[in-house]
Design an enzyme around this catalytic site. Structure first.
Site, PDB file in Angstrom:
ATOM      1  N   PHE A   1       0.698  -0.951  -0.092  1.00 23.26           N
ATOM      2  CA  PHE A   1      -0.403  -0.172   0.018  1.00 23.26           C
ATOM      3  C   PHE A   1       0.762   1.369   0.041  1.00 23.26           C
ATOM      4  O   PHE A   1       2.073   1.088   0.312  1.00 23.26           O
ATOM      5  CB  PHE A   1      -1.424   0.166   1.149  1.00 23.26           C
ATOM      6  CG  PHE A   1      -1.945   0.882   1.401  1.00 23.26           C
ATOM      7  CD1 PHE A   1      -3.020   0.130   1.007  1.00 23.26           C
ATOM      8  CD2 PHE A   1      -1.543   2.284   1.984  1.00 23.26           C
ATOM      9  CE1 PHE A   1      -4.256   1.862   0.585  1.00 23.26           C
ATOM     10  CE2 PHE A   1      -2.258   3.106   1.959  1.00 23.26           C
ATOM     11  CZ  PHE A   1      -3.660   3.269   1.091  1.00 23.26           C
TER      12      PHE A   1
ATOM     13  N   ASP B   1       1.997  -4.890   8.730  1.00 25.24           N
ATOM     14  CA  ASP B   1       1.332  -4.165   8.451  1.00 25.24           C
ATOM     15  C   ASP B   1       0.431  -4.994   8.121  1.00 25.24           C
ATOM     16  O   ASP B   1      -0.259  -6.285   7.093  1.00 25.24           O
ATOM     17  CB  ASP B   1       1.439  -3.681   6.998  1.00 25.24           C
ATOM     18  CG  ASP B   1       0.179  -2.372   6.926  1.00 25.24           C
ATOM     19  OD1 ASP B   1      -1.164  -2.454   7.597  1.00 25.24           O
ATOM     20  OD2 ASP B   1       0.503  -1.501   6.481  1.00 25.24           O
TER      21      ASP B   1
ATOM     22  N   TYR C   1     -10.409   0.396  10.769  1.00 27.10           N
ATOM     23  CA  TYR C   1     -11.762   1.334  10.283  1.00 27.10           C
ATOM     24  C   TYR C   1     -11.933   0.662   8.902  1.00 27.10           C
ATOM     25  O   TYR C   1     -13.189   0.846   8.386  1.00 27.10           O
ATOM     26  CB  TYR C   1     -11.791   2.475   9.833  1.00 27.10           C
ATOM     27  CG  TYR C   1     -10.607   3.263   9.051  1.00 27.10           C
ATOM     28  CD1 TYR C   1     -10.253   2.595   7.746  1.00 27.10           C
ATOM     29  CD2 TYR C   1      -9.642   3.500   9.691  1.00 27.10           C
ATOM     30  CE1 TYR C   1      -8.857   2.970   6.745  1.00 27.10           C
ATOM     31  CE2 TYR C   1      -8.241   3.960   8.567  1.00 27.10           C
ATOM     32  CZ  TYR C   1      -8.416   3.056   7.723  1.00 27.10           C
ATOM     33  OH  TYR C   1      -7.132   3.681   6.830  1.00 27.10           O
ATOM     34  N   LYS C   2     -11.140  -0.871   8.847  1.00 27.54           N
ATOM     35  CA  LYS C   2     -11.655  -1.360   7.711  1.00 27.54           C
ATOM     36  C   LYS C   2     -12.865  -2.816   9.103  1.00 27.54           C
ATOM     37  O   LYS C   2     -13.412  -1.913   9.144  1.00 27.54           O
ATOM     38  CB  LYS C   2     -10.413  -2.254   7.129  1.00 27.54           C
ATOM     39  CG  LYS C   2      -9.772  -1.476   6.053  1.00 27.54           C
ATOM     40  CD  LYS C   2      -8.109  -1.408   5.794  1.00 27.54           C
ATOM     41  CE  LYS C   2      -7.804  -0.142   5.193  1.00 27.54           C
ATOM     42  NZ  LYS C   2      -6.468  -0.416   4.615  1.00 27.54           N
TER      43      LYS C   2
ATOM     44  N   ARG D   1     -12.443  -4.739  -6.257  1.00 29.84           N
ATOM     45  CA  ARG D   1     -12.155  -4.849  -5.171  1.00 29.84           C
ATOM     46  C   ARG D   1     -14.113  -5.259  -4.997  1.00 29.84           C
ATOM     47  O   ARG D   1     -14.280  -5.097  -4.304  1.00 29.84           O
ATOM     48  CB  ARG D   1     -11.422  -4.095  -4.464  1.00 29.84           C
ATOM     49  CG  ARG D   1      -9.757  -4.438  -4.517  1.00 29.84           C
ATOM     50  CD  ARG D   1      -9.025  -3.756  -3.729  1.00 29.84           C
ATOM     51  NE  ARG D   1      -9.698  -2.600  -2.910  1.00 29.84           N
ATOM     52  CZ  ARG D   1      -9.313  -2.742  -1.536  1.00 29.84           C
ATOM     53  NH1 ARG D   1      -8.472  -2.390  -1.109  1.00 29.84           N
ATOM     54  NH2 ARG D   1      -9.741  -1.237  -0.842  1.00 29.84           N
TER      55      ARG D   1
HETATM   56  C1  LIG Z   1      -5.385   1.109   4.525  1.00 34.31           C
HETATM   57  C2  LIG Z   1      -4.145   1.159   5.207  1.00 34.31           C
HETATM   58  C3  LIG Z   1      -3.833   1.724   5.034  1.00 34.31           C
HETATM   59  C4  LIG Z   1      -3.815   2.999   5.489  1.00 34.31           C
HETATM   60  O1  LIG Z   1      -3.202   3.899   6.299  1.00 34.31           O
HETATM   61  P1  LIG Z   1      -3.881   4.898   7.056  1.00 34.31           P
HETATM   62  O2  LIG Z   1      -2.729   5.526   8.060  1.00 34.31           O
HETATM   63  O3  LIG Z   1      -4.894   4.561   8.204  1.00 34.31           O
HETATM   64  O4  LIG Z   1      -4.390   6.352   6.176  1.00 34.31           O
HETATM   65  C5  LIG Z   1      -1.930   1.835   5.803  1.00 34.31           C
HETATM   66  N1  LIG Z   1      -1.374   0.260   5.199  1.00 34.31           N
HETATM   67  C6  LIG Z   1      -2.197  -0.608   4.105  1.00 34.31           C
HETATM   68  C7  LIG Z   1      -1.137  -1.475   3.803  1.00 34.31           C
HETATM   69  C8  LIG Z   1      -3.650  -0.184   4.478  1.00 34.31           C
HETATM   70  O5  LIG Z   1      -4.258  -1.199   3.459  1.00 34.31           O
END
Ligand SMILES: *Cc1c(COP(=O)(O)O)cnc(C)c1O
Length: 410
Positions: free
Chosen positions: A142, A211, A236-237, A385
């Site tokens: 990401f 992560d 939040y997921k 997705r």
């Molecule tokens: C959703 C997600 C993020 C989000 O990071 P934020 O700081 O909350 O915006 C980071 N890394 C991964 C792998 C994600 O899927």
């Protein structure tokens, strides 16, 4: 809500609808759906923003009106505001396989990636003496993790090497300080082998940061069991904490005293109210804190986590695999050959809780799906997705989503 099926799929659809009904009837998590605010929409975007647990609005109202409005400053103690980051961390801990006292909640995932990665490099020792001057980062990560890793590398005098997770074992060596990996690939839904990769990183004498954004709340992680060093994730997921709800940081107990945070704020001081000029880090999980916690979001998250009471992560994983298997089966049956290509591995041990389909005109297709009441999301350049949150997605939703997709493409 019923969808008029195309002639092509109508016969099959009747058969799959009957199967969906049977699968829903024996689903032990079925009742959990009632704990969420949902409507007729088939919501397959819980891997981006989890649905609202019904208990949250009332709790937030109480936090705002009574705790803030009436108790005001007293709430830091009387309403447990001050200790919320560790208390809620301990509520998340069992979901990621961690014993209490190792998870702290606060800040965003991005910020926690920074803390964890710089902390890991510092554990590996000064590059000049240790010779460990490389950070490996998941090349398919990401984006935010990659950007932060690049900055962390510059700050620590390391070189950043983007590597596909499968290639990590071949690239690890005496120069590796730390490795930053995504447990589940956000785009393809591929699940990486956390136990094996963690062991390989350790054999090379390096530290690993995982992560967990796309795995926590969807599948067992086993942080303690597999000896993970540090981990971060968002809430939040699959944890349904609400838009922008605070993230979490895990530091393995044996490493807590060596965790040298690059963001030492007054909240992580051993004596935060001593107001001292010199910094003395707190011991344990509080060392991962920075500044004043975002109480409104944090206590909304705490309420949201109540839906997990009595839910074993193993049951969630079993249902997640059954849902994604059924979706793939329906898509294969309904969607004309060659219109979509599945990017998510078919093997269960390599699959997260989403299905990614490569599709021509994916952006437009997703727009039309959403208009027809099936909400997934589009990831550039060509990926549809679909996230499957076992606590509120049922098999009838899955059948409907595949049928509407076939109609949209047909
Ligand atoms: C959703 C997600 C993020 C989000 O990071 P934020 O700081 O909350 O915006 C980071 N890394 C991964 C792998 C994600 O899927």
């Amino acid at each position: 809500m019923s969808e008029p099926a195309s002639e092509l799929v109508s016969g099959l659809a009747a058969e799959f609808a009957v199967r969906a009904e049977k699968l829903d009837a024996v689903d032990e998590l079925r009742g959990k759906r009632d704990a969420f605010v949902l409507d007729d929409v088939t919501y397959l975007d819980g891997n981006s923003l989890g649905a609202l647990p019904s208990v949250v609005p009332g709790r937030v109202e109480d936090v705002v009106r009574r705790q803030w409005g009436e108790l005001r400053i007293r709430s830091w103690e009387e309403s447990g505001w001050w200790t919320a980051p560790e208390r809620i961390g301990d509520r998340i801990a069992p979901l990621v396989g961690a014993a209490p006292g190792q998870v702290v909640v606060g800040d965003s995932t991005s910020v926690n990636v920074f803390k964890a990665l710089v902390g890991a490099v510092r554990m590996a020792g000064d590059a000049d003496r240790s010779g460990r001057d490389e950070i490996l980062v998941d090349a398919t990560t990401f984006p935010t993790d990659g950007y932060i890793a690049e900055s962390a590398a510059r700050m620590t005098g390391c070189t950043l090497r983007p590597v596909a997770p499968a290639e990590v074992p071949g690239v690890l060596g005496d120069r590796t300080a730390a490795v930053l990996l995504n447990h589940v690939d956000y785009r393809t839904g591929r699940l990486h082998d956390l136990p094996a990769l963690t062991a390989t990183v350790h054999e090379a004498g390096a530290y690993v940061v995982w992560d967990l954004c796309h795995s926590a709340g969807a599948l067992p992680v086993g942080l303690d069991e597999h000896g993970v060093d540090l981990a971060v994730g968002c809430t939040y997921k699959y944890l349904n904490g609400g838009p922008g709800s605070p993230a979490y940081l895990y530091v393995r107990r044996e490493l807590q005293d060596r965790f040298d945070s690059p963001l030492p704020g007054w909240n992580s001081h051993a004596e935060p109210f001593g107001m001292r000029g010199d910094y003395q880090p707190a011991s344990g999980a509080p060392r991962g804190r920075v500044g004043t916690p975002d109480i409104l979001s944090m206590l909304a998250l705490e309420a949201a986590l109540e839906v997990w009471d009595g839910v074993p992560v193993e049951a969630v994983r079993a249902k997640s695999l059954a849902l994604t298997d059924f979706f793939l089966e329906c898509v294969t049956a309904y969607v004309p050959e060659g219109r979509v290509e599945c990017l998510t591995p078919v093997a269960h041990e390599e699959r997260g809780s989403q299905i990614a389909l490569r599709c021509h005109d994916a952006g437009d297709v997703m727009k039309r799906l959403i208009e027809r009441g099936v909400v997934g999301d589009f990831r550039a350049p060509d990926v549809l997705r679909f996230g499957f949150t076992p606590l509120y997605v049922g098999f009838a939703d899955v059948e409907r989503a595949a049928r509407v997709l076939a109609r949209t493409l047909g």
